[in-house]
Design a protein around this motif. Sequence first.
Motif, PDB file in Angstrom:
ATOM      1  N   PRO B 788       0.833  -1.203   0.000  1.00  0.00           N
ATOM      2  CA  PRO B 788       0.000   0.000   0.000  1.00  0.00           C
ATOM      3  C   PRO B 788       0.870   1.257   0.000  1.00  0.00           C
ATOM      4  N   SER B 789       0.322   2.291  -0.556  1.00  0.00           N
ATOM      5  CA  SER B 789       1.076   3.537  -0.648  1.00  0.00           C
ATOM      6  C   SER B 789       0.120   4.711  -0.483  1.00  0.00           C
ATOM      7  N   THR B 790       0.611   5.758   0.113  1.00  0.00           N
ATOM      8  CA  THR B 790      -0.165   6.995   0.250  1.00  0.00           C
ATOM      9  C   THR B 790       0.272   7.979  -0.825  1.00  0.00           C
ATOM     10  N   PRO B 791      -0.625   8.425  -1.674  1.00  0.00           N
ATOM     11  CA  PRO B 791      -0.220   9.377  -2.716  1.00  0.00           C
ATOM     12  C   PRO B 791       0.211  10.706  -2.103  1.00  0.00           C
ATOM     13  N   LEU B 792       1.224  11.295  -2.704  1.00  0.00           N
ATOM     14  CA  LEU B 792       1.629  12.650  -2.342  1.00  0.00           C
ATOM     15  C   LEU B 792       1.066  13.570  -3.416  1.00  0.00           C
ATOM     16  N   THR B 793       0.219  14.464  -3.028  1.00  0.00           N
ATOM     17  CA  THR B 793      -0.576  15.185  -4.006  1.00  0.00           C
ATOM     18  C   THR B 793      -0.052  16.569  -4.349  1.00  0.00           C
ATOM     19  N   MET B 794       0.726  17.146  -3.462  1.00  0.00           N
ATOM     20  CA  MET B 794       1.214  18.500  -3.712  1.00  0.00           C
ATOM     21  C   MET B 794       2.404  18.759  -2.794  1.00  0.00           C
ATOM     22  N   GLY B 795       3.013  19.916  -2.970  1.00  0.00           N
ATOM     23  CA  GLY B 795       4.140  20.258  -2.133  1.00  0.00           C
ATOM     24  C   GLY B 795       4.071  21.696  -1.690  1.00  0.00           C
ATOM     25  N   ILE B 796       4.685  21.989  -0.550  1.00  0.00           N
ATOM     26  CA  ILE B 796       4.791  23.362  -0.052  1.00  0.00           C
ATOM     27  C   ILE B 796       6.270  23.705  -0.006  1.00  0.00           C
ATOM     28  N   TYR B 797       6.630  24.777  -0.678  1.00  0.00           N
ATOM     29  CA  TYR B 797       8.031  25.150  -0.780  1.00  0.00           C
ATOM     30  C   TYR B 797       8.456  25.906   0.469  1.00  0.00           C
ATOM     31  N   ASP B 798       9.412  25.350   1.188  1.00  0.00           N
ATOM     32  CA  ASP B 798       9.970  26.024   2.355  1.00  0.00           C
ATOM     33  C   ASP B 798      11.101  26.915   1.868  1.00  0.00           C
ATOM     34  N   THR B 799      10.857  28.212   1.880  1.00  0.00           N
ATOM     35  CA  THR B 799      11.838  29.114   1.275  1.00  0.00           C
ATOM     36  C   THR B 799      13.084  29.275   2.142  1.00  0.00           C
ATOM     37  N   ASP B 800      12.994  29.008   3.444  1.00  0.00           N
ATOM     38  CA  ASP B 800      14.181  29.109   4.288  1.00  0.00           C
ATOM     39  C   ASP B 800      15.150  27.963   4.012  1.00  0.00           C
ATOM     40  N   ILE B 805       8.197  20.523   0.755  1.00  0.00           N
ATOM     41  CA  ILE B 805       7.685  19.564   1.724  1.00  0.00           C
ATOM     42  C   ILE B 805       6.446  18.901   1.123  1.00  0.00           C
ATOM     43  N   PRO B 806       6.429  17.573   1.052  1.00  0.00           N
ATOM     44  CA  PRO B 806       5.274  16.903   0.435  1.00  0.00           C
ATOM     45  C   PRO B 806       4.036  16.964   1.317  1.00  0.00           C
ATOM     46  N   VAL B 807       2.916  17.019   0.665  1.00  0.00           N
ATOM     47  CA  VAL B 807       1.630  16.967   1.367  1.00  0.00           C
ATOM     48  C   VAL B 807       0.933  15.675   0.945  1.00  0.00           C
ATOM     49  N   PRO B 808       0.811  14.724   1.854  1.00  0.00           N
ATOM     50  CA  PRO B 808       0.182  13.460   1.469  1.00  0.00           C
ATOM     51  C   PRO B 808      -1.325  13.588   1.371  1.00  0.00           C
ATOM     52  N   SER B 809      -1.882  12.702   0.600  1.00  0.00           N
ATOM     53  CA  SER B 809      -3.334  12.650   0.502  1.00  0.00           C
ATOM     54  C   SER B 809      -3.928  12.235   1.834  1.00  0.00           C
ATOM     55  N   LEU B 810      -5.120  12.708   2.092  1.00  0.00           N
ATOM     56  CA  LEU B 810      -5.811  12.273   3.311  1.00  0.00           C
ATOM     57  C   LEU B 810      -6.228  10.809   3.216  1.00  0.00           C
ATOM     58  N   ALA B 811      -6.285  10.305   2.023  1.00  0.00           N
ATOM     59  CA  ALA B 811      -6.629   8.885   1.838  1.00  0.00           C
ATOM     60  C   ALA B 811      -5.365   8.061   2.044  1.00  0.00           C
ATOM     61  N   ARG B 812      -5.065   7.776   3.295  1.00  0.00           N
ATOM     62  CA  ARG B 812      -3.822   7.086   3.628  1.00  0.00           C
ATOM     63  C   ARG B 812      -3.814   5.675   3.060  1.00  0.00           C
ATOM     64  N   ARG B 813      -2.696   5.317   2.478  1.00  0.00           N
ATOM     65  CA  ARG B 813      -2.479   3.971   1.905  1.00  0.00           C
ATOM     66  C   ARG B 813      -3.654   3.559   1.032  1.00  0.00           C
ATOM     67  N   SER B 814      -4.093   4.483   0.227  1.00  0.00           N
ATOM     68  CA  SER B 814      -5.276   4.222  -0.588  1.00  0.00           C
ATOM     69  C   SER B 814      -4.928   3.654  -1.953  1.00  0.00           C
ATOM     70  N   GLU B 815      -3.655   3.604  -2.302  1.00  0.00           N
ATOM     71  CA  GLU B 815      -3.277   2.998  -3.572  1.00  0.00           C
ATOM     72  C   GLU B 815      -2.257   1.903  -3.291  1.00  0.00           C
ATOM     73  N   ARG B 816      -1.954   1.159  -4.335  1.00  0.00           N
ATOM     74  CA  ARG B 816      -1.124  -0.020  -4.135  1.00  0.00           C
ATOM     75  C   ARG B 816      -0.141  -0.135  -5.299  1.00  0.00           C
ATOM     76  N   LEU B 817       1.070  -0.503  -4.972  1.00  0.00           N
ATOM     77  CA  LEU B 817       2.077  -0.723  -6.003  1.00  0.00           C
ATOM     78  C   LEU B 817       1.737  -1.992  -6.783  1.00  0.00           C
ATOM     79  N   PRO B 818       2.269  -2.137  -7.994  1.00  0.00           N
ATOM     80  CA  PRO B 818       2.004  -3.361  -8.761  1.00  0.00           C
ATOM     81  C   PRO B 818       2.565  -4.595  -8.037  1.00  0.00           C
TER      82      PRO B 818
END
Lengths: 311, 883
Positions: B788-800, B805-818
């Motif tokens: 199982p895998s949790t999709p990372l849907t977007m990122g927030i750029y830490d300018t410092d 920084i990745p933002v994972p989907s709220l649907a934890r482990r909602s997809e699966r590797l082959p």
Amino acid sequence: MRALLRPLLLALLALCACRPDQGEFTPVSLIEHLRILDIKAEPAELVPGQTTHLTALVVDPPEVPLGYTLVWVVCDPAPDGGTSSPCAQMASARDAATFVSDPPPGVHFMPAVETTPYVSYTAPRGVFDDIAPGTLARRRGLTATVLLVAFKGWDVQNLQDPQARKEFAIKRIHIADPEADPNAERQQNPRIDAVRLDGEPVSNDAGPLPVRPGAQVEFSALAADGSQQQFQELLGDGRTQDATEQAVFSWFTTGGSFSSLLGRTSRTSGADPIQLQLPMDSDDGFVDVYVVLRDARGGSDWTRRRLQLAR
Amino acid sequence: MRTPLARPLAVWSLLALCLAAPRAHADAPSPAPAADAQTPAPHQPQLTKMPVLKHFVEAPYPPDAEKARLEGQVLLEIDIGADGHVTRCEVLQPAGHGFDEAAAQAVRQFEFEPAEIDDQPAPVRLTYRYEFVLRAPAPPPPSAEKKATPVLVLEGRLLERGTRVPLKNAAVVAEQDGRTVDAVCDEEGRFQFHDLAPGKWKLVARAPGFEAYSTSEDVRAGEVATVTYYVRRKSSDFEVTVRAKREAKEVARRTLTLEEIQKIPGTNGDAIHVVQNLPGVARTPLGLGPLVVRGGRPGDTRTYIDGQLVPLLFHFGGLMSVINSDFLDTLDFYPGNFPVRYGRSIAGAVDVNTRVGNRERYRGYANVNLTESTLFLEGPLTKHGSFMASVRRSYIDTVLPAIFYFTGNPGTDFRVARYWDYQLKADFDLGKDKLSFFLFGSDDKLDLLLQNAAQVSVEGRSNVFSGIGFHRLNNVWKRKLTDRLENRLSLMFATDDTTNAVGSDLFANVGLDGIALREELTFTLSEKLTFLGGADLLWAHWRYQLQGPLPPRPGEVFNPSLGGQLQTVQDAGFTSEPAVFLDAVYKPIPALKLVPGVRLDYESYLGRAWFDPRLAAFYDVNDKLQVKASAGLYHQPPTPEKLVKLFGNPQLHEEGSAQYAAGVEWKFAERFSADLQLYYKDIFGEASRGSESNGQEAQQVLDGQPYANVGQGRAYGAELLLRREPGSGLFGWIALSLGQAERRNGPDEQWVQSLLNQRYNLVAVASYKLPWWDLETGVRVRLTDGNPSTPLTMGIYDTDADMVIPVPSLARRSERLPPFFQLDFRVDRKWLFERWILNAYLDVQNVTNQGNPEAFTYSYDYTQRHYVWGLPIFPSFGIKAEY
């Protein structure tokens, strides 16, 4: 803490044997769409009641001339000195529209258009009142958090469009307790002193710099004296140790590709040179190169050099 | 003229014995480890006496075969009862022509001095080769003068080629001009010929399980020729293995033997890696990481060596296990429902049982491969003892620069990257008393220098250091107090040290020094009722010192600028972990066995005690079919890092699981068995960080602490193990696991898939010893559900920090590797020299070069992603010189 070893090994394996082909991805240094490259606070560090001016380095490639809107959100420090901030919540980014339309107390919502990509923020007075004097939390200081959202177009309502691409950036502003160490030197932003192209200092005063399409050029940058401040790093047990700020340059370009050790970074240290493989052409015949200098404590500076592809 | 004769001597061999242990507590545990006072160590039943043939019955030579001048060998499997009588005789390899019936009829009349297990008569099973040969008639009786003065003309020894093991009772026949003379080897393999006429004699040596050895010698008058013959073992035979079959007290115990462990492709002969091929164990990405069993978390399954907990399973997180597999006798794996002698674990347990060193001869080897070298030595130690010693050292840091020469340096200097381990064991058999001293330990060190640290982090930390070491001294004293009462006392000294650092300001140092005491009494009240009672105690001094940022709370955006948020905590103290346990094996009727047990633990650090009742039941439908079921409670303290001040929550209490299992075991053919199990596990009180799915509520549940006992879990599934036990050069198994494991952080949350929740996992393993060239081949096939895998849907750029920084989907482990598929192949080649053996192996992983996605890698802004591919075709080669 044994778990620390495992990610290191996985990283090692990734480097050695199973390294994914990063070449298939757009390099972080290549600007292909609206990007936020930096947020600078001037001054870099505040004391309660002091105001800082926030400026963003936002780059919008010219091929999609729709303009863009910036939404600034600044969150005051947690009154108890806690690190948690509404601006540093993933939920705030996922649902930015709700966040800015119904901000919790202490959150400042400031939309701006392209022509005014800056705002001001004043650290609240009495922000240290709820923290006991002499404590480590007070010596450490507090953090105001900036969340910047950029998106194409000039309508703030676009923020609510889930299909619209949005760029998010976060910055933390240190608020020092003036009573904790009255003699401490306040943190300054570093300053880029010079940019060199193939070893020669270059500026924008004379207009775009002519370069040959497809050529490889070498860039380097220098930080001004005093950019790397000496400071006392506060350790977790209250002791301090002497430390020096970093001077890390991040390079970005609207065309071509930078060389770097792993083929994916845009950063280089000090005056180390970095090569730029120029494109054969571009939409407007220009290539913009941005360099951002960071001191790893929140201070930054940036500059741009425009190159003209001239056969 | 030749006379037909069924050779009574030198024709029986113990190829494999399966013993039915007479007592219930044959696998009692040994003392607790430093970090886990209750840890059991099983008592491994020892074959203390081999069966001795005291009444031999010569089989009549079948007349037709004799007439046709035929010879033959019949391989039989016979069961010898505790009284020494043959209770069963079955022909395994027939020879036809009447040999089979004659041999079986004769063997049924044999009488033995019974074998003994732990000094008690016990039934055994052995294979026996009855050889029919045509031989010349005995020479005419020598004259009275010659009888009085036999003249020695030829003497020698018969040894196994390579190992130099004497061949007892082997036959040597000397032949000259149609005249033959026999000699029989003594216990040292020595033989003598007297009064041979001068001239050239043809000599033929025969021993069961060995190829015939033929040579010629010149006999000269007045001289004594001294010779040594090295005889080659037939390649289709496994080495002599004596194995006690312990009475099962657990519904799910899977035992592997050394010969199985060492020949599985893709495991490098590593014991713990072999366990990953058994039912109930999830496949870990890239073969790294600890055991994940029946939906448990990685730390929920504990591994013991002789009952002592080892804090580290593998060197460098997964390369090799920390003990040389040549020390192993058996490996017991419990995917769940283990007995009360094991505690403080809510998933499974692995117990590696070491063997006793060779008491007859010295033996050793040097093993060299691309990453490490090993030295091993064993042999007798005084009149009553033996020893084993091994040391292993890696040289990865030496090899890596050579690899980087071809692949390009990724920008890292490996100042140190090595591991080493050692084992030293001495065993003494003093009759009623048996003593064992086992000193072992391991040390890993990794010291990296990043050439351009700014490329990794703007804060510029350039060095990464990790050191993990442990040392154990385990002393065991066993004594049989009476016929019904047996005592086992174990005292263990332990020390652990772990140091991790990044830069000069991020570090974690943890250490422990302790003593573990364990006392066990086995009391056999009657044939129907046996008790095992015991107590264990760990008393240890622990210490830790941590400095770093607090980990982000659920849903919080990670702040990668670590320098401004350092926290330091250090503490030290003493802990005691006493436990008492009692179980019983009750057989109200011969076909039914009930095993109730209770365990009471106390943990001084938590200030908590818990009570674990467990029950197992077995019913023999017939001698081939058994049904079984078990239920029990299991508890464990949270892992130490969750109990640390500031970074963890010292107020946490124990985690728990209720485990239920039922199954059927069927021995459907000789050496073949099937074991089917269904299980359900309810997990409660897991120390959890909460999740983002309930946002601020998570913080309320956690009450402001980094962890709280709010985690819940459930796991259920079926496991099938089809197994072919070693014999006739072949062994293997097919393991199929079907299951589902889920977690949530409170009763109001949604269930999400557990880490490494694989709905199916099929592993097939087989090894076959070819009849020629001393070749042995093995294959392993794995087909496993993707993780199982949790999709990372977007990122927030830490300018410092110039980091997204990745933002994972709220649907934890909602997809699966082959799905994962891999075929591995191994071939072992042995060269037998007279006095030593050279082994070489080629182990090819992923023979088909199947591309297996193991994870995702993302672009800098997390808008694009690709697979991280697993191991491509990967051959490894090693050689081993054994003396």
